[in-house]
Design an enzyme around this catalytic site. Structure first.
Site, PDB file in Angstrom:
ATOM      1  N   ASP A   1       0.786  -1.244   0.000  1.00 48.82           N
ATOM      2  CA  ASP A   1       0.000   0.000   0.000  1.00 48.82           C
ATOM      3  C   ASP A   1       0.824   1.303   0.000  1.00 48.82           C
ATOM      4  OD1 ASP A   1      -2.018  -1.868   0.216  1.00 48.82           O
ATOM      5  OD2 ASP A   1      -2.891  -1.064   2.054  1.00 48.82           O
TER       6      ASP A   1
ATOM      7  N   LYS B   1      -6.989  -4.825  -3.285  1.00 48.98           N
ATOM      8  CA  LYS B   1      -7.765  -5.358  -2.168  1.00 48.98           C
ATOM      9  C   LYS B   1      -8.733  -4.308  -1.652  1.00 48.98           C
ATOM     10  CE  LYS B   1      -3.987  -4.348   1.031  1.00 48.98           C
ATOM     11  NZ  LYS B   1      -4.646  -3.347   1.858  1.00 48.98           N
TER      12      LYS B   1
ATOM     13  N   CYS C   1      -2.049  -2.984   7.563  1.00 47.09           N
ATOM     14  CA  CYS C   1      -1.933  -3.861   6.392  1.00 47.09           C
ATOM     15  C   CYS C   1      -0.637  -4.671   6.365  1.00 47.09           C
ATOM     16  CB  CYS C   1      -2.129  -3.044   5.122  1.00 47.09           C
ATOM     17  SG  CYS C   1      -3.814  -2.405   5.013  1.00 47.09           S
TER      18      CYS C   1
END
Ligand code: ZN
Length: 197
Positions: free
Chosen positions: A9, A106, A151
């Site tokens: 990310d 995602k 994450c």
């Protein structure tokens, strides 16, 4: 045994100036770029939400960002609107080297959030990453990115549960640290057998 770097990310909304900025988040980009040549495979995750995503506080009447709600799959932090599909905020940081081989998107299902690169937050719905790594003959994964206590940590714990040898390069991560989340994440990763460097 082949190795993969999982870049978690590294998107504009998680960097300074973004909608859900992680302090100093952009400082890890050159560190991650410099790590890349050591790996056989480089895989990126990209948080990728529809505008009506259930993890956005704005989609719950009266809810404030960073409060917690109960979802069918358990407690869920409600975030500021971030990483909406196709926006600049959802794009990778400009200076991140994108010569790797796979992007896992995602959080694209409206009703469920996904912190981990392997499973959505119900811990059952798979992203397919385990199969990709296995069929590529990859046995060890190293993680870097944002945010360390969400994450990155969820991905690291799931990778260990899936049987991979897992290392988190902490100098190439930055944390949100919401209500003790960083301490909990470090404990969870240690308990799962993740090596934290
Ligand atoms: Zn998200």
């Amino acid at each position: 045994m082949s190795s993969a770097l999982l870049v978690i990310d590294v998107q504009n909304d998680f960097c300074p100036g973004g909608a859900l900025a992680v302090a100093d988040g952009d400082s890890i980009v050159p560190i991650i770029n410099a790590m890349m040549p050591e790996f056989d495979s480089i895989i990126y995750t990209q948080d990728w939400h529809p505008a009506d995503h259930s993890s956005f506080a704005a989609n719950h009447d009266g809810a404030t960002p960073f409060s917690v709600t109960e979802m069918p799959y358990g407690p869920q932090v409600l975030w500021p609107t971030h990483c909406a599909q196709g926006t600049v905020g959802a794009a990778f940081h400009d200076e991140l080297d994108l010569k790797g081989d796979l992007i896992i998107r995602k959080g694209f299902r409206t009703d469920i959030d996904s912190y981990s690169a392997f499973f959505e937050n119900d811990h059952e719905t798979a992203t397919g990453l385990t199969g990709y790594l296995r069929t590529r003959g990859i046995g060890s994964v190293t993680l870097a990115g944002l945010a360390l206590d969400f994450c990155v940590a969820y991905s690291a714990v799931d990778a260990a549960r899936e049987g991979f040898r897992v290392t988190v390069m902490s100098e190439a991560c930055r944390a949100i640290d919401l209500d003790g989340s960083l301490t909990k994440a470090m404990d969870d990763m240690a308990a799962a057998g993740v090596t934290i460097l």
